[in-house]
Design a protein around this motif. Structure first.
Motif, PDB file in Angstrom:
ATOM      1  N   ARG A 114      -4.957   0.386   9.193  1.00  0.00           N
ATOM      2  CA  ARG A 114      -4.997  -0.874   8.449  1.00  0.00           C
ATOM      3  C   ARG A 114      -4.221  -0.646   7.161  1.00  0.00           C
ATOM      4  N   LEU A 115      -3.087  -1.353   7.053  1.00  0.00           N
ATOM      5  CA  LEU A 115      -2.225  -1.202   5.881  1.00  0.00           C
ATOM      6  C   LEU A 115      -1.958  -2.603   5.342  1.00  0.00           C
ATOM      7  N   PRO A 116      -2.891  -3.138   4.581  1.00  0.00           N
ATOM      8  CA  PRO A 116      -2.849  -4.545   4.201  1.00  0.00           C
ATOM      9  C   PRO A 116      -1.558  -4.928   3.477  1.00  0.00           C
ATOM     10  N   GLY A 117      -0.977  -6.040   3.914  1.00  0.00           N
ATOM     11  CA  GLY A 117       0.192  -6.591   3.240  1.00  0.00           C
ATOM     12  C   GLY A 117       1.514  -6.016   3.712  1.00  0.00           C
ATOM     13  N   LEU A 118       1.465  -4.973   4.534  1.00  0.00           N
ATOM     14  CA  LEU A 118       2.716  -4.323   4.915  1.00  0.00           C
ATOM     15  C   LEU A 118       3.230  -4.843   6.260  1.00  0.00           C
ATOM     16  N   GLY A 119       4.495  -5.334   6.262  1.00  0.00           N
ATOM     17  CA  GLY A 119       5.151  -5.708   7.514  1.00  0.00           C
ATOM     18  C   GLY A 119       6.096  -4.576   7.901  1.00  0.00           C
ATOM     19  N   SER A 120       7.334  -4.933   8.267  1.00  0.00           N
ATOM     20  CA  SER A 120       8.325  -3.895   8.569  1.00  0.00           C
ATOM     21  C   SER A 120       8.710  -3.194   7.270  1.00  0.00           C
ATOM     22  N   PHE A 121       8.860  -1.883   7.319  1.00  0.00           N
ATOM     23  CA  PHE A 121       9.323  -1.195   6.105  1.00  0.00           C
ATOM     24  C   PHE A 121      10.189   0.011   6.456  1.00  0.00           C
ATOM     25  N   VAL A 122      11.075   0.331   5.514  1.00  0.00           N
ATOM     26  CA  VAL A 122      11.860   1.559   5.570  1.00  0.00           C
ATOM     27  C   VAL A 122      11.737   2.201   4.200  1.00  0.00           C
ATOM     28  N   PRO A 164       0.809  -1.223   0.000  1.00  0.00           N
ATOM     29  CA  PRO A 164       0.000   0.000   0.000  1.00  0.00           C
ATOM     30  C   PRO A 164       0.844   1.276   0.000  1.00  0.00           C
ATOM     31  N   PHE A 165       1.727   1.395  -1.024  1.00  0.00           N
ATOM     32  CA  PHE A 165       2.503   2.638  -1.139  1.00  0.00           C
ATOM     33  C   PHE A 165       1.887   3.526  -2.208  1.00  0.00           C
ATOM     34  N   ARG A 166       1.970   4.829  -1.973  1.00  0.00           N
ATOM     35  CA  ARG A 166       1.500   5.812  -2.955  1.00  0.00           C
ATOM     36  C   ARG A 166       2.662   6.690  -3.394  1.00  0.00           C
ATOM     37  N   GLY A 167       2.536   7.255  -4.567  1.00  0.00           N
ATOM     38  CA  GLY A 167       3.492   8.277  -5.017  1.00  0.00           C
ATOM     39  C   GLY A 167       4.883   7.748  -5.287  1.00  0.00           C
ATOM     40  N   LEU A 168       5.006   6.477  -5.681  1.00  0.00           N
ATOM     41  CA  LEU A 168       6.337   5.932  -5.980  1.00  0.00           C
ATOM     42  C   LEU A 168       6.790   6.427  -7.350  1.00  0.00           C
ATOM     43  N   ALA A 169       8.013   6.936  -7.441  1.00  0.00           N
ATOM     44  CA  ALA A 169       8.555   7.364  -8.738  1.00  0.00           C
ATOM     45  C   ALA A 169       8.784   6.125  -9.608  1.00  0.00           C
ATOM     46  N   ALA A 170       8.797   6.347 -10.919  1.00  0.00           N
ATOM     47  CA  ALA A 170       8.871   5.223 -11.872  1.00  0.00           C
ATOM     48  C   ALA A 170      10.160   4.418 -11.716  1.00  0.00           C
ATOM     49  N   ASP A 171      11.230   5.058 -11.202  1.00  0.00           N
ATOM     50  CA  ASP A 171      12.495   4.310 -11.076  1.00  0.00           C
ATOM     51  C   ASP A 171      12.711   3.760  -9.650  1.00  0.00           C
ATOM     52  N   THR A 172      11.656   3.745  -8.841  1.00  0.00           N
ATOM     53  CA  THR A 172      11.814   3.236  -7.460  1.00  0.00           C
ATOM     54  C   THR A 172      12.044   1.720  -7.485  1.00  0.00           C
ATOM     55  N   ILE A 173      13.022   1.280  -6.683  1.00  0.00           N
ATOM     56  CA  ILE A 173      13.182  -0.162  -6.452  1.00  0.00           C
ATOM     57  C   ILE A 173      13.259  -0.397  -4.941  1.00  0.00           C
ATOM     58  N   ASP A 225       1.359  13.473   8.404  1.00  0.00           N
ATOM     59  CA  ASP A 225       1.197  14.011   7.044  1.00  0.00           C
ATOM     60  C   ASP A 225       1.886  13.113   6.011  1.00  0.00           C
ATOM     61  N   GLN A 226       3.126  12.759   6.323  1.00  0.00           N
ATOM     62  CA  GLN A 226       3.895  11.943   5.363  1.00  0.00           C
ATOM     63  C   GLN A 226       3.238  10.583   5.152  1.00  0.00           C
ATOM     64  N   ALA A 227       2.771   9.988   6.241  1.00  0.00           N
ATOM     65  CA  ALA A 227       2.124   8.670   6.128  1.00  0.00           C
ATOM     66  C   ALA A 227       0.840   8.789   5.317  1.00  0.00           C
ATOM     67  N   GLY A 228       0.111   9.892   5.501  1.00  0.00           N
ATOM     68  CA  GLY A 228      -1.116  10.112   4.733  1.00  0.00           C
ATOM     69  C   GLY A 228      -0.831  10.207   3.245  1.00  0.00           C
ATOM     70  N   ARG A 229       0.315  10.814   2.896  1.00  0.00           N
ATOM     71  CA  ARG A 229       0.659  10.958   1.472  1.00  0.00           C
ATOM     72  C   ARG A 229       1.215   9.655   0.897  1.00  0.00           C
ATOM     73  N   ARG A 230       1.973   8.913   1.716  1.00  0.00           N
ATOM     74  CA  ARG A 230       2.749   7.786   1.189  1.00  0.00           C
ATOM     75  C   ARG A 230       2.032   6.444   1.256  1.00  0.00           C
ATOM     76  N   LEU A 231       1.132   6.305   2.249  1.00  0.00           N
ATOM     77  CA  LEU A 231       0.540   4.981   2.492  1.00  0.00           C
ATOM     78  C   LEU A 231      -0.932   4.965   2.109  1.00  0.00           C
ATOM     79  N   ASP A 232      -1.309   3.875   1.445  1.00  0.00           N
ATOM     80  CA  ASP A 232      -2.654   3.760   0.908  1.00  0.00           C
ATOM     81  C   ASP A 232      -3.425   2.776   1.779  1.00  0.00           C
ATOM     82  N   GLY A 233      -4.216   3.298   2.686  1.00  0.00           N
ATOM     83  CA  GLY A 233      -4.987   2.423   3.581  1.00  0.00           C
ATOM     84  C   GLY A 233      -5.773   3.313   4.510  1.00  0.00           C
ATOM     85  N   TRP A 234      -6.138   2.754   5.657  1.00  0.00           N
ATOM     86  CA  TRP A 234      -6.844   3.587   6.631  1.00  0.00           C
ATOM     87  C   TRP A 234      -5.872   3.924   7.756  1.00  0.00           C
TER      88      TRP A 234
END
Ligand SMILES: Cc1cc2nc3c(=O)[nH]c(=O)nc-3n(C[C@H](O)[C@H](O)[C@H](O)COP(=O)(O)OP(=O)(O)OC[C@H]3O[C@@H](n4cnc5c(N)ncnc54)[C@H](O)[C@@H]3O)c2cc1C
Length: 363
Positions: free
Chosen positions: A221-229, A123-132, A272-281
């Motif tokens: 609720r951020l389905p599918g997401l475990g630990s992340f950086v 559930p990530f939002r706003g990923l640039a096309a070259d993100t890995i 704010d950052q989580a609201g922009r970056r993460l797609d969930g509730w």
């Protein structure tokens, strides 16, 4: 041989356990005084994974994770939960060398996901096309609080619930009550209190400083997401029982560990950052945790000599990441002390070097 360890955080506690595993005849006193504020080990987020941006840091993290996963007793002691990990890389970061290290020890654990795969699975939002991202199966989180409590109890070290007022290169420790206790070796593993204790002892801090770390717990609720950086935005997190732990790096340096206050601006920035970056509730935080850790100019939990003393060391400088490296870092430090620096005193020989598994006194 008598060893004094100042500090019963995860660094001091696991080091005491390692030393006693390697040489059960050594008397180890651990000073577990509480200077009045929560320590890093008590509140740590406990995110663990193999991937780090440098090969050396990856080696430590992978060796720790491998030992943890191979040992049912350590697994239970640490309360390890394997949720997986996603590490979004900053532009231009080449993960090849670190991936090699992970896949040598944990084959098949780490894969590089291109942006399409990341968008599809997480559930990530706003990923640039070259993100890995480096996605790891064998990763998750543990409880440094549980790990230090269990291993300290198991170590057979003598735990003295006293504050050390100063250390001396002799080496010795001076207790708050005025008593001075001499040792063959003293290790200061006092986390963020280390620079202050060295200063109180008339010794230079030598590259050590402190920094605040803070996170908040959000009902989410951020389905599918475990630990992340997310190295692009700085956001990091993991699931917790009552929601999701989320944080951003804090810029408060040289903080007195006894006087830490949550940074309200940072709490808002995370929301704010989580609201922009993460797609969930995601709802506003229900609690915020702030504490300090000890940082070093060359980051990493390791044994460092102090000025003027061949038997007085610091063991800190984990720089916000010692939960993931403590098992390997303590193995290296214990081997260094008992096999290389003081082999005659400790009764250990080259043959007793701590290998990748447990020594003779393993649980
Ligand atoms: C909020 C937060 C989140 C974190 N999240 C992660 C994470 O997700 N993953 C990760 O890998 N790392 C994380 N870390 C970092 C990691 O938890 C720390 O690097 C690690 O816990 C440091 O352990 P320590 O034993 O060096 O220090 P501490 O845990 O701070 O322990 C030092 C101990 O020394 C004692 N002490 C101090 N002075 C004296 C004295 N004079 N006499 C006697 N005792 C003394 C203190 O009471 C304390 O118990 C986080 C840290 C923080 C603060």
């Amino acid at each position: 041989m008598r060893m004094g360890v100042v500090g019963a955080g995860v660094a001091g506690a696991v080091l005491a356990w390692r030393v006693r595993q390697l040489s059960p005849q050594i008397r180890v006193d651990v000073y577990g005084g509480r200077p009045g504020a929560p320590d890093a080990s008590g509140v740590s987020g406990g995110l663990v994974r193999g991937f780090e941006s440098t090969r050396a840091a990856t080696r430590l993290a992978v060796d720790s994770l491998t030992e943890l996963r191979d040992d049912p007793v350590l697994l239970a002691a640490a309360g390890y939960q394997e949720t997986g990990s996603v590490y979004l890389l900053s532009p231009g970061c080449d993960p090849t060398a670190s991936l090699q290290v992970i896949n040598e020890s944990l084959p098949g654990s780490a894969t590089v996901f291109p942006v399409d795969e990341l968008r599809r699975r997480y559930p990530f939002r706003g990923l640039a096309a070259d993100t890995i991202a480096v996605v790891e199966r064998h990763a998750g989180h543990l409880s440094p609080e549980r790990l230090r409590t269990v291993l300290l109890a198991e170590s057979g070290a003598v735990v003295r619930a006293e504050l050390v007022q100063r250390v001396d290169p002799a080496p010795s420790v001076r207790l708050a009550g005025g008593e001075t206790v001499g040792y063959d070796v003293v290790v200061v593993a006092a986390g963020a209190w280390t620079p202050g204790l060295l200063a109180a002892s008339g010794l230079p801090a030598e590259g050590l400083t402190t920094k605040q770390i803070q996170y908040s717990v959000h009902p989410a609720r951020l389905p599918g997401l475990g630990s992340f950086v997310d190295d692009v935005t700085g956001l990091y997190g993991r699931p917790v029982d009552d929601g999701f732990l989320l944080g951003l790096p804090c810029d408060r340096w040289d903080v007195d560990p006894a006087d830490v206050h949550p940074d309200a601006d940072l709490v808002r920035q995370v929301t704010d950052q989580a609201g922009r970056r993460l797609d969930g509730w995601l709802a506003p935080p229900v609690r915020t945790v702030a504490a300090t850790d000890c940082y070093h100019v060359t980051p990493g939990l390791r044994l460092r000599e102090t000025v003027g003393g061949e038997a007085l060391f610091t063991f800190t400088g984990g720089s916000g990441g010692a939960a993931k490296s403590v098992l390997a870092a303590t193995r290296i430090a214990a081997t260094d002390l008992l096999c290389d620096r003081f082999p005659l005193h400790s009764g250990e020989s080259e043959g007793a070097r701590v290998g990748s598994g447990h020594g003779p006194a393993a649980h």
